[in-house]
Design an enzyme around this catalytic site. Structure first.
Site, PDB file in Angstrom:
ATOM      1  N   HIS A  67      -4.012   6.646   3.018  1.00 53.52           N
ATOM      2  CA  HIS A  67      -5.115   5.272   2.813  1.00 53.52           C
ATOM      3  C   HIS A  67      -3.941   3.854   2.850  1.00 53.52           C
ATOM      4  CE1 HIS A  67      -5.758   2.064  -0.912  1.00 53.52           C
ATOM      5  NE2 HIS A  67      -6.599   2.779  -0.967  1.00 53.52           N
ATOM      6  N   ASP A  70       1.269  -1.021  -0.049  1.00 51.87           N
ATOM      7  CA  ASP A  70       0.050  -0.076  -0.250  1.00 51.87           C
ATOM      8  C   ASP A  70       1.040   1.187   0.459  1.00 51.87           C
ATOM      9  OD1 ASP A  70      -1.974   1.558   0.757  1.00 51.87           O
ATOM     10  OD2 ASP A  70      -3.577  -0.085   1.174  1.00 51.87           O
ATOM     11  N   SER A 102     -10.920  -0.639  -1.396  1.00 55.42           N
ATOM     12  CA  SER A 102      -9.802  -0.258  -1.300  1.00 55.42           C
ATOM     13  C   SER A 102      -9.984  -0.682   0.884  1.00 55.42           C
ATOM     14  CB  SER A 102      -9.181   0.284  -0.666  1.00 55.42           C
ATOM     15  OG  SER A 102      -7.968   0.668  -2.336  1.00 55.42           O
TER      16      SER A 102
END
Length: 759
Positions: A216, A144, A540
């Protein structure tokens, strides 16, 4: 004489310089994939790679080394290098090369959710009847954007020492030192060679280290494995205690994603290291654009194939395109996750002058103190813009004189790349005091607007515009966002969640399962917005929910294979919402099917006792590859062993998968499955079938009698066209015992008859 030799030298230098510039300008980064790792010494692999590169650089070892970016030598073999198209073509023809493909960019697929799914508790996340304390020995790798290690979600308080199997490292870098890792975040690496080869590295705003600057990676890691935080909230919204699915599991970070995305050569390097480091599960909340390419020209498919071959489960997001056939991460050796809502919304009230009240999605904490005139943005068109163009609140399209002090109703097109936040900024700059945004795609994603704003769907938007058009002085007031619990029906499949059928291998159903992915609160990077927590939507977010569930299964059943864990998640999923009615799909509210949610919505309270599992091993995936057209030569290149296609299936439908898909049924067809007993030693299961429309399904035998744990029994499912039908039909097969229900979706499409009509 001297002048002639000087001229000659200058011309020679110029020629070399031009050649060098020509080479550099025409070369680009390629992945050279060479299949499974054999017993070669890692240093020998590097030497072999340089030798191959030198052969296309006129024998120059220096140029070979200069063009080389990565060597893959732990989980699989290959390398990444800068090559011209011609050099890439030459290498593709060399012995041992499976595929050569360009360095493509992948996109990120971008809490109360665990309570909603039925798991309670703070740190234990215990499931009645089982102890999940062994999660401290389960290591999850996250590929990620990195991690913000100081977040309370990643505290190592009261955690035991790092598991002995861990072979990874804590890679130092910008604002990231040895103390950034702890007993929770036990390892961290970062990869930027692929990114820097393709983009201007001087423009990297991110930390050149495993530290997360976008948020994220921290968000996804905390959903799966975040520690309990007593008062997690987003600016006061959704306040309360929150934690990840496996709060005591270990986290290993592989930062491959930067501002613009994640490049293949970096992703493969992360997979290669993660396999060697000793992770049990890899969580990958990113993927290619649809339609996805061949499995062995796709970094995530390649990395996950070799991970699965070494017992590492890979969980990946299905994508956010939202349309039929847009699902990605399609390989059968990974678990692919779609996104759903929960029973929690974030909404602002829109109160019209006639006292009619609507509720729209929003995270805006700004509030109108008094009512104001409400107009369609088309009435405030400016300059060269038409009223139609201005209705979409494009930049510079609004007349400040007409917009000032008013609430504007703007539109958002389904295919638009324009940011919803940008539209509210346009309204704000034109002097507007509020915005109602009609989202033509009806995507229920809450947005942190900079002015009082709310998103409504088409139908609600029509009613608001009708009020404006039929009222002499229309007024409106928009409140600040609030948390709304108990919204129904829930779950619903999110409109943005990518759908099946599988565009690459229609015989394998994708997505596999659905989990919460709409408006999820989790940890964040203070470098992106100066806050510790944030609310995001996307597959996600649904992906790490399944990662967390898989971790609990691994904790209780450490010997289970990746496919057994996947089977337990799929066969215990539900197709009913919390009120016991069939799950529906946003925005139209139609009844969902297997292309929307795979096997259904995950039920973590049942996954530890699935009763039976559909297991598969590397040899089965090799037979699958043979069934889709790989010959023994190409299979050997991938596997580096003496595998043959003697055990191949008649079609890919025959892979021992927890779902059964027959995309081209010609009159009749049979598939065989094998189930393994992981429940009570002595148990009897009876088959219950719901036929897909127009298809007769029979199961032989109708009853499975088990006498021992681990016993395997084969059965056959027969499909026969019974009535003319068009398109796909959906049903299910359930094996039912006194203690368990083991359900597989049945997805069938009858082939057109020779006359061109459906059978």
């Amino acid at each position: 004489m001297a002048s002639i030799s000087w001229c000659s030298l200058f011309c020679l230098f110029l020629a070399v310089f031009v050649a060098e510039v020509g080479f550099c300008s025409s070369s680009k980064v390629y992945v050279v994939y060479m299949g499974s790792k054999s017993g070669d010494d890692p240093d020998d692999v590097l030497s072999q790679n340089h030798h191959m590169l030198a052969s296309v650089h006129g024998g120059s070892v220096e140029q070979a080394q200069a063009s080389h970016l990565y060597t893959y030598r732990h989980g699989f073999k290959g390398f990444a290098a800068k090559l011209t198209d011609e050099q890439a073509s030459q290498i593709a023809k060399m012995p041992g090369v499976v595929s050569v493909f360009p360095n493509s960019k992948r996109k990120l697929h971008t809490t109360h959710s665990w309570d909603f799914m039925g798991l309670v508790g703070e740190e234990t996340m215990e499931i009645p009847g089982h102890s999940t304390k062994n999660q401290v020995n389960v290591i999850i790798g996250f590929i990620d954007t990195g991690i913000w290690p100081e977040s309370p979600s990643f505290s190592d308080a009261d955690m035991p020492p790092v598991p002995a199997r861990w072979r990874g490292k804590c890679q130092l870098g910008e604002a990231f030192n040895a103390s950034s890792c702890n007993r929770k975040v036990i390892g961290a690496r970062y990869y930027k060679s692929g990114y820097e080869a393709e983009e201007d590295s001087s423009r990297i705003m991110s930390f050149r280290s495993p530290r997360d600057s976008s948020g994220h990676g921290s968000h996804t890691a905390s959903i799966a494995a975040g520690r309990y935080v007593t008062n997690m909230n987003y600016k006061g919204l959704a306040a309360g205690g929150a934690r990840g699915g496996a709060p005591m599991a270990r986290i290993a970070v592989y930062k491959t994603c930067w501002e613009s995305g994640c490049y293949d050569v970096d992703l493969l390097a992360a997979f290669d290291d993660a396999i060697r480091d000793g992770v049990h599960i890899l969580s990958v909340s990113l993927g290619p654009d649809a339609p996805q390419g061949d499995y062995f020209n796709d970094a995530i498919s390649i990395g996950s194939f070799h991970a699965a071959s070494r017992g590492v489960l890979v969980v990946a997001s299905a994508g956010n395109a939202g349309t039929r056939g847009s699902a990605t991460n399609l390989a059968p050796w990974m678990i692919t996750v779609g996104a759903s809502s929960m029973d929690r919304d974030f909404a602002s009230d829109i109160v019209l002058g006639n006292a009619t009240k609507f509720m729209g999605e929003s995270l805006s904490l700004f509030e109108m103190k008094a009512s104001a005139r409400i107009i369609s943005a088309s009435e405030a068109f400016a300059g060269y813009f038409t009223p139609y163009q201005s209705s979409y609140c494009l930049e510079s399209s609004l007349n400040g004189t007409k917009a000032r002090g008013k609430v504007l109703v703007c539109r958002h097109a389904e295919s638009s790349s324009e940011s919803k936040i940008a539209k509210s900024q346009v309204v704000k700059e034109a002097g507007g005091v509020g915005m109602v945004l009609i989202d033509e795609a009806d995507k229920d994603v809450a947005i942190p607007f900079p002015i009082p704003s709310a998103v409504v769907g088409r139908e609600m938007g029509r009613e608001i515009l009708s009020y404006i058009n039929n009222t002499r002085k229309p007024m409106s007031r928009i409140s600040r966002a609030k948390t709304v619990l108990g919204s129904q029906p829930a779950p619903r499949i999110a409109s943005f969640s990518s759908k099946g059928p599988n565009s690459l291998t229609p015989e394998i159903l994708k997505p596999d399962v659905a989990a919460p992915g709409l408006n999820i609160l989790a940890a964040w990077s203070p470098a992106a917005g100066k806050m510790q927590f944030n609310i995001l939507s996307g597959t996600s977010m649904s992906c790490p929910h399944i990662t967390g569930v898989a971790t609990l299964i691994k904790a209780v059943h450490p010997s289970w294979s990746p496919s057994a864990i996947k089977s337990a998640i799929m066969t215990t999923a539900t197709i009913l919402d919390k009120s016991g009615k069939p799950i529906r799909v946003d925005p139209e509210g139609r009844m969902a099917n297997a292309f929307d949610y795979g096997s259904g919505f995950v039920d973590p309270t049942r996954v530890l006792d699935p009763g039976l599992v559909y297991d598969a091993h590397p040899i089965d995936y090799k037979a699958f590859l043979c069934s889709i057209g790989y010959d023994e030569k190409s299979l050997h290149l991938v596997t580096r062993d003496n595998s043959t296609c003697n055990q191949t299936f008649t079609t890919a439908s025959s892979l021992n998968y927890p779902s059964i898909t027959v995309p081209n049924l010609k009159d009749s067809f049979s598939v065989t499955r094998t189930v393994t007993n992981v429940g009570k030693a002595r148990s009897v299961y009876k088959a219950v079938v719901s036929n897909p429309a127009g298809i007769n399904v029979t199961v032989v035998p109708k009853q499975l009698i088990f006498n021992s744990y681990g016993q395997k029994i084969k059965f056959t499912v027969n499909f026969k066209v019974a009535a003319p039908s068009k398109g796909y039909a959906f049903g299910f097969l359930t094996w039912r015992s006194t203690d368990a229900r083991v359900t597989s979706p049945l997805v069938v499409r009858a082939a057109p008859s020779p006359m061109g009509l459906m059978r």
